[in-house]
Write an enzyme that holds these catalytic residues in place. Structure first.
Site, PDB file in Angstrom:
ATOM      1  N   SER A  40      -5.845  -0.320  11.014  1.00 29.27           N
ATOM      2  CA  SER A  40      -5.335   0.987  11.186  1.00 29.27           C
ATOM      3  C   SER A  40      -6.022   2.090  10.362  1.00 29.27           C
ATOM      4  O   SER A  40      -5.939   3.069  10.428  1.00 29.27           O
ATOM      5  CB  SER A  40      -3.672   1.024  11.080  1.00 29.27           C
ATOM      6  OG  SER A  40      -3.352   1.116   9.484  1.00 29.27           O
ATOM      7  N   ASP A 328       1.823   8.809   5.706  1.00 28.40           N
ATOM      8  CA  ASP A 328       2.948   7.992   5.491  1.00 28.40           C
ATOM      9  C   ASP A 328       3.007   7.171   4.932  1.00 28.40           C
ATOM     10  O   ASP A 328       2.466   7.296   3.644  1.00 28.40           O
ATOM     11  CB  ASP A 328       3.267   7.321   6.943  1.00 28.40           C
ATOM     12  CG  ASP A 328       2.032   6.318   7.494  1.00 28.40           C
ATOM     13  OD1 ASP A 328       1.550   5.877   6.754  1.00 28.40           O
ATOM     14  OD2 ASP A 328       2.075   6.088   8.580  1.00 28.40           O
ATOM     15  N   HIS A 331      -0.494   4.933   4.897  1.00 27.29           N
ATOM     16  CA  HIS A 331      -1.854   5.553   5.338  1.00 27.29           C
ATOM     17  C   HIS A 331      -2.147   6.815   4.616  1.00 27.29           C
ATOM     18  O   HIS A 331      -1.310   7.789   4.651  1.00 27.29           O
ATOM     19  CB  HIS A 331      -1.852   5.900   6.854  1.00 27.29           C
ATOM     20  CG  HIS A 331      -1.557   4.260   7.715  1.00 27.29           C
ATOM     21  ND1 HIS A 331      -0.372   4.137   8.037  1.00 27.29           N
ATOM     22  CD2 HIS A 331      -2.341   3.402   8.115  1.00 27.29           C
ATOM     23  CE1 HIS A 331      -0.297   2.826   8.665  1.00 27.29           C
ATOM     24  NE2 HIS A 331      -1.654   2.350   8.360  1.00 27.29           N
TER      25      HIS A 331
END
Length: 353
Positions: A40, A328, A331
């Site tokens: 991610s 978040d 990340h």
């Protein structure tokens, strides 16, 4: 075992050290394409097309992208791979391979095969039902065939050989898998699992080498104990989990040795380690030097545990993400990604100029 949904990969996978130039970094190198593998930290939307809870194709993700459109990037804006592509004079947004809105004409100058939640270990990708690394390589093989059909074999081989490849992966193997699931801990010590992953990393590099890849950046682990979620669940609340950071430093040292060995044994390969540990640690420890104010939580919601579906339009989101190191609980913000990518281009990817 912590809920898998409260995670999702991160693996910034790249760089070292202190203050970067505020001006945009541009190499001016004649690189025909930037091609991305990983999790991610670099997934630009492939998970949108698979059945998994590891998604971010909804607001407020992507709010600072052009048009404020969520794309599946786990951030408020662009990712490290996007900034690297731009630095090499290519597109500002690297398209996801599974995105039907793009075709081989766009992919010819850059494409992303990454999948949020994946790792070197196939068992890691199973946790959130995401694309395993071996499948990313299979998609890349398919891409090569499509590229040869589009531009011809000679031109395609030139693109394949001269392209810069970015791999950002590994954090999920520890945070989603080893430290959160019993299976691998019952099979391996921490050192044993590190060595297991190093074997997978070597196999990955050798596979790409066999497919014609010659310019590859492989990422190390960030200070994963300092991610907001890890600080939230740490018994010493708000402090970094130093046990996890020690594991990251140790793994990065072993990965560095592997890079040296592979460069020695694979003729023509330019393999570099882009290690994000030091630069991200510097940002966390000295945030005001980089223009940040908040390091211990993300911009979305409380910032302590929200990510993925827990970070949505129904949660409060900070008005200025540039003041936050993290978007978040797992990340980085676009601003942090820019700092990291600038450092990587200047200090790691300069060998590809």
């Amino acid at each position: 075992m912590r809920m898998a949904m409260m995670r999702s990969s991160y693996m910034l996978t790249l760089s070292n050290l202190l203050l970067l130039l505020a001006a945009p970094i541009s190499c001016g190198a004649k690189v025909p394409a930037v091609i991305v593998f990983g999790d991610s930290s670099v997934d630009t939307g492939n998970n949108n097309r698979i059945k998994t809870i590891a998604k971010s194709n909804f607001p407020p993700y992507g709010r600072d992208l052009p048009g404020g459109r969520p794309t599946g990037r786990f951030s408020n804006g662009r990712l490290v791979g996007d900034f690297i592509s731009e630095a090499f004079g290519l597109k500002k947004l690297v398209p996801a391979y599974l995105d039907p809105n793009y075709n081989i004409s766009e992919f010819a100058t850059g494409v992303c095969f990454a999948s949020a939640g994946t790792g070197y270990d196939n068992a890691t990708s199973d946790i959130l039902s995401v694309i395993p690394l071996w499948k990313e390589v299979e998609y890349y093989k398919e891409y090569q065939h499509r590229l040869k059909h589009y531009v011809g074999a000679e031109k395609a081989n030139e693109i394949i050989t001269e392209a810069v490849y970015i791999a950002s992966i590994g954090t999920n193997d520890f945070l989603e898998n080893y430290f959160s699931q019993l299976r691998r801990r019952s099979q391996f010590t921490v050192e044993g699992y590190q060595n297991f992953l190093l074997g997978k990393a070597e196999d990955f590099v050798r596979q790409l080498y066999g497919l014609g890849v010659r310019k590859l950046s492989i990422g190390g682990l960030p200070p994963m104990g300092c991610l907001p979620l890890e600080r939230t669940v740490n018994v010493f609340y708000e402090l970094c989990n130093e046990e996890y950071n020690v594991v990251a430093v140790s793994f990065n040292a072993k990965l560095s040795n592997l890079v040296g060995e592979l460069n020695h044994h694979l003729p023509g390969l330019k393999l570099v380690l882009s290690n994000p540990y030091d630069i991200l640690q510097q940002i966390v420890q000295n945030p005001f030097d980089y223009g940040f104010e908040v390091t211990n939580r993300g911009c979305c919601g409380t910032g302590e545990f929200e990510m993925g579906y827990l970070c949505n339009n129904r949660t409060f989101t900070c008005p200025d993400a540039d003041k936050f190191v993290f978007w978040d609980s797992f990340h980085p913000t676009e601003k942090t990604n820019k700092i990291i990518s600038d450092y990587i281009v200047k200090n790691n990817l300069n060998v590809f100029l």
